[in-house]
Write an enzyme that holds these catalytic residues in place. Sequence first.
Site, short mmCIF file in Angstrom:
data_model
loop_
_atom_site.label_atom_id
_atom_site.label_comp_id
_atom_site.label_asym_id
_atom_site.label_seq_id
_atom_site.Cartn_x
_atom_site.Cartn_y
_atom_site.Cartn_z
N SER A 73 0.81 -1.22 0.00
CA SER A 73 0.00 0.00 0.00
C SER A 73 0.84 1.27 0.00
O SER A 73 0.38 2.31 -0.46
CB SER A 73 -0.89 0.04 1.24
OG SER A 73 -2.01 -0.79 1.08
N ASP A 84 -5.67 1.13 -4.31
CA ASP A 84 -4.22 1.13 -4.47
C ASP A 84 -3.70 -0.23 -4.94
O ASP A 84 -2.60 -0.33 -5.47
CB ASP A 84 -3.55 1.57 -3.18
CG ASP A 84 -4.09 0.85 -1.95
OD1 ASP A 84 -5.08 0.09 -2.08
OD2 ASP A 84 -3.54 1.04 -0.86
#
EC number: 3.1.3.1
Lengths: 671, 671
Positions: free
Chosen positions: A230, A501
């Site tokens: 992430s 993401d």
Amino acid sequence: MAILSTMMKRSSILLLLPAVLVSAQTFQRLGTCPTLGCVIPPDQTDFLAGQHFDIRLEVHAPVNGSEAFNEGVPDDAFTFCIEKVGSKKGCVDAAKFFGVKEPALEKWTFDYFEDLFAQDAGSASVVNVASKAFRGLSLREPGEYLAKLSYYGGMQTVAHWAVPKPVTKRTAKNVIFFIGDGMTQNMITAARLIGHKSINGRYQTLMQMDQMEVLGHQMTHSIDSFITDSANSASALMSGKKCSSGSLNVWGDSTPTPFDDPKMETIAELFKRKRGGPIGMVSTAQIADATPASLCAHTRDRGTYAANVFEYLHSPQDLNSTLAWPTGCGGVDVIFGGGAEQFVAGKGSWEGKDFYQEFAKAGYNVVQNKTQLEGLSGSKKALGIFTVSHLSKWLDRHVYTNNLSGQKNSPTGDGSDATDQPGLKDMTLKAIEILHAQAKKNNTGFFLMSEAASIDKMMHVLDYDRALGELLELDDTIRATIQYLKEIGEEDDTLIVVTADHGHGFDVFGGADTKYLAEQDTDRAKRRAVGIYEQSGLSGYQVVSGSLPNNNTVVFGDQGPNFPVTWNPRYAFAAGFGGTPDHREGYVVNSGGIRQPTAEEEDGFVANPNDQPNGFHASGTLPPSSGQGVHSLTDVSVFANGPGSDAFRGVYNNVDIFFKIANALGLAGGD
Amino acid sequence: MAILSTMMKRSSILLLLPAVLVSAQTFQRLGTCPTLGCVIPPDQTDFLAGQHFDIRLEVHAPVNGSEAFNEGVPDDAFTFCIEKVGSKKGCVDAAKFFGVKEPALEKWTFDYFEDLFAQDAGSASVVNVASKAFRGLSLREPGEYLAKLSYYGGMQTVAHWAVPKPVTKRTAKNVIFFIGDGMTQNMITAARLIGHKSINGRYQTLMQMDQMEVLGHQMTHSIDSFITDSANSASALMSGKKCSSGSLNVWGDSTPTPFDDPKMETIAELFKRKRGGPIGMVSTAQIADATPASLCAHTRDRGTYAANVFEYLHSPQDLNSTLAWPTGCGGVDVIFGGGAEQFVAGKGSWEGKDFYQEFAKAGYNVVQNKTQLEGLSGSKKALGIFTVSHLSKWLDRHVYTNNLSGQKNSPTGDGSDATDQPGLKDMTLKAIEILHAQAKKNNTGFFLMSEAASIDKMMHVLDYDRALGELLELDDTIRATIQYLKEIGEEDDTLIVVTADHGHGFDVFGGADTKYLAEQDTDRAKRRAVGIYEQSGLSGYQVVSGSLPNNNTVVFGDQGPNFPVTWNPRYAFAAGFGGTPDHREGYVVNSGGIRQPTAEEEDGFVANPNDQPNGFHASGTLPPSSGQGVHSLTDVSVFANGPGSDAFRGVYNNVDIFFKIANALGLAGGD
């Protein structure tokens, strides 16, 4: 060795290639550096005209292992020049090209394992390094550049950089950037199934995301591995640069410290520097976590939480005065989320300081619960920290509210429970209100990032019910945001972008009769409860208890439209993941709190016998060292509304999203 | 009981609902019929103006079970009327409304299980039925209709039908409709990873799908279950109607025969009837299989293969002269695929006839291998059947060619091997050539469906390498099709649509060091070979054996660009499925032939010990009766180019695709 050490042009294609060395892939000497000479920013990097960045050069001399070279002595007489393609000047010495002083030579040593066999044997490969770094540069002229590092006599590494022609006409006044962390299309589809009623195959209501004007896909892979974390995927979105797993707005070099890696300027820094406009970050995570931190932080290690928060208030240069960096967030205007650990004075905060006080001293309103949040006016900057660690989940805040007790997660750090927490919608709408008020001062517009963080966090622990609750909350927040922008007259001036993401390899593959499953005695008999194809049936989540399950009536649950009528139907969906640890599965909602699928034993993680106790055992595919699920490869969806949204159609790389947003805000070029 | 038996208006919302009966969801009395009175076409159905369809009405009297009613005596005095919303005529008796004779009353009995407990106990619920059927009707006037069935005195079932305003202006001359069976975005992403080289996170080439002008998503769920089968999802695409799992262009009724269920007219029938243009079907499957059959066949049971092929040459009415049906494919102009079983005279063919001869008698060129295919001219209709069962897979036809031996799959049925097989690209380009030539006669344009069937078939057996080979072949076929359309001057007149019929819950979650994995002794130690996040590394499929794995050079393998350089790298991708049977996993390509993950034992399927013998055991989540993976819920991607493609942007239902294609061809209204 010449071919080994020459990087290819973007457009070059070779039909064959000399065999050279075989080395491991899952363990790399240094990502982005397949040769012994490393240019960072690496080959294939694009810059927004005027965007700041650092340069790091490394020449490697492996002492042992399959790449051992030059008896471990790195060439410290390497040279580095920049050639603007089409310029008559040719390749110009970099210090001269950028008009800066030649940096000092640095040296260090690092080691790595070439593969799992080497790791098992404890046989590290040692590498000596000679290096230089340039700080705080930028390229303003559009075009292509060749950055050439020459070393060991005849070797050369060439990085191809490009600066796209700047779009200086601003089309969007405001940008609201929603990130559903880890949110794949499979999850959006599953959320629609449980949150919306379908009659004879036609949904009677739809997700807000389904109704956005523009649909796109983005590729999420890292710069040097195909599965991303992430931190670096959020950095790609915010700065337009791929970097390595765990990095926030830096390319990874081989130095030991996480704070000196070469930096890149983020969209938030650019918006502050070029427009002077207010920026906001909202997250249901600890606010120092990777995705919110990607607006401002520059670190090789996403876990440097205290420093991340420091960068929300100050600049990277304040963190390390030896590293020139001409920009920084320098006071994020609105910060709402969890993570009191970095604010309560103590070991989690920067230099042990009370960061509630630090923000208050800097002129912020500081709030710690939903009631105070609602009372905030737009007159000042605002910091709202509502829990220790991540915020409680939508499902616990709205359905299983007993689970809010005993958490000892008050943002005051006094060990009491944070029972008056806001949700993503509360935080986002208030953030818009404050940013809108702040932006009016100089008619700058605003930039807001709002993250539904626990879609990802709950998918990691295989708690897909809670994950989908978070996803439905995100969708509800987008719906409310559009409505609120209409009310304040900003809808036509605001670009809204919604994306993720990265993915998790999750999908629904059938239904499960949870009653039947629980009453069977063996693992195999329990699996008979899973209905596939026609036996998957209709969504039990839209059925009022006691009514006909396939009744063609639309009803609302306690949470209103766009949420399930019930979260624990007898006929639940059956879902799974491509990669899991050992775990148990019974397809029932974890009403007692967040799922804990594994327990740790001597040789790694095993299925937690107390999780889904009436379920069956499912063996995993992940390394036993993994107690959770992991991210996946799939492209993720992008939804957009408003001015500039057309650019988000089609299929592109995650880094392109930075450029599309920057173009909508007209941030390229200029000073 | 009034509320139970009244279906809701589309826009109606109730805040609460009386509790009535609890019955099972995964076992339904009759899909689309939650009440005791069934109207088919069911509530929420849209029709293209002028599109043909049948009507079936059923009144149910359950004899026993939780829904037992009226002592098992169905009301045979039911009435049925149609009300055009806004018309002053009110609800008009259906026979009068359509200007047809009142159909005869029919009666039968069927039974079903209410849930798994009832199934285990052998306690079936018996239902007596009174019914009528109308055949071959259509609605020409745009607007909304209420179809009202009244029964048992005061009960009523109301179905809301709609006819969208017809788009009669034709924008596309030709339509080419590619279906990647079971192809999710996760697979497209994985195919890009293995087929295209990435340097520092930037792909040097892209999938053709990535480069299409338009991106959309479609929802794939069935009419009465949220997981679809290929038959009914393909029917949704071809006829614009949701139906039940296993159905081809019919809504399921409760009669025992699969041939009398109420029919719907397909895009191929409409194009033949309204434009007189040539239609083509190409598939790598047995040509009687669900997806190709969805162009022409009308059956409750996709397994009626011989009848499906009969409908390619004749009409449904020829199949059953008692059922009036005013249209039909009546001679598909180009048919290329596998499935000699339905053509060689014998038990697999309709009435045991030699269907090669039947087609030849009807004026077709008939071919049986790639060489003959290449020799075909466009002067006549063409039938090409190249194997018994499905065509061999791309990976076996191009890389592991030894696997073509010993298959005894010659389309002649003589037990020899089909070694001269065409691929999807060969068949598709030749189909376009012939259809283009045929269409020139009356300047009609053409309609072609081309299916990459074995993406799905290989995902079912967890053979993701072969599945991705098929997916890359589809992408290569689309690329070649666009190029060929340019060459023949038809690119600007041709709408190309690419999509899937449903998903499989597949995703890549890491890399695997297959060498290390194979050399470990225990299941848990083998799983240590899986690398996640930064240890997933770079794609081993684009690395020339013996070279640096992260070498920044673009090379082509034997198969040219857009395919892997190697299929069995040491560092393979690690992928998995949400739902699987018990199986073994080692992440190595099945070079010896198609994967067989399971073996059948007395209590169901278990892991096949001979599959991935050096791998580890992974327990499944599917019922032990399932020896394969299954379909999943996720929305699938839609890509489009050419005239009319703009309509394919955004998120919509699979049935909408029929209307978008019909609109591009201007097929609504008229006669």
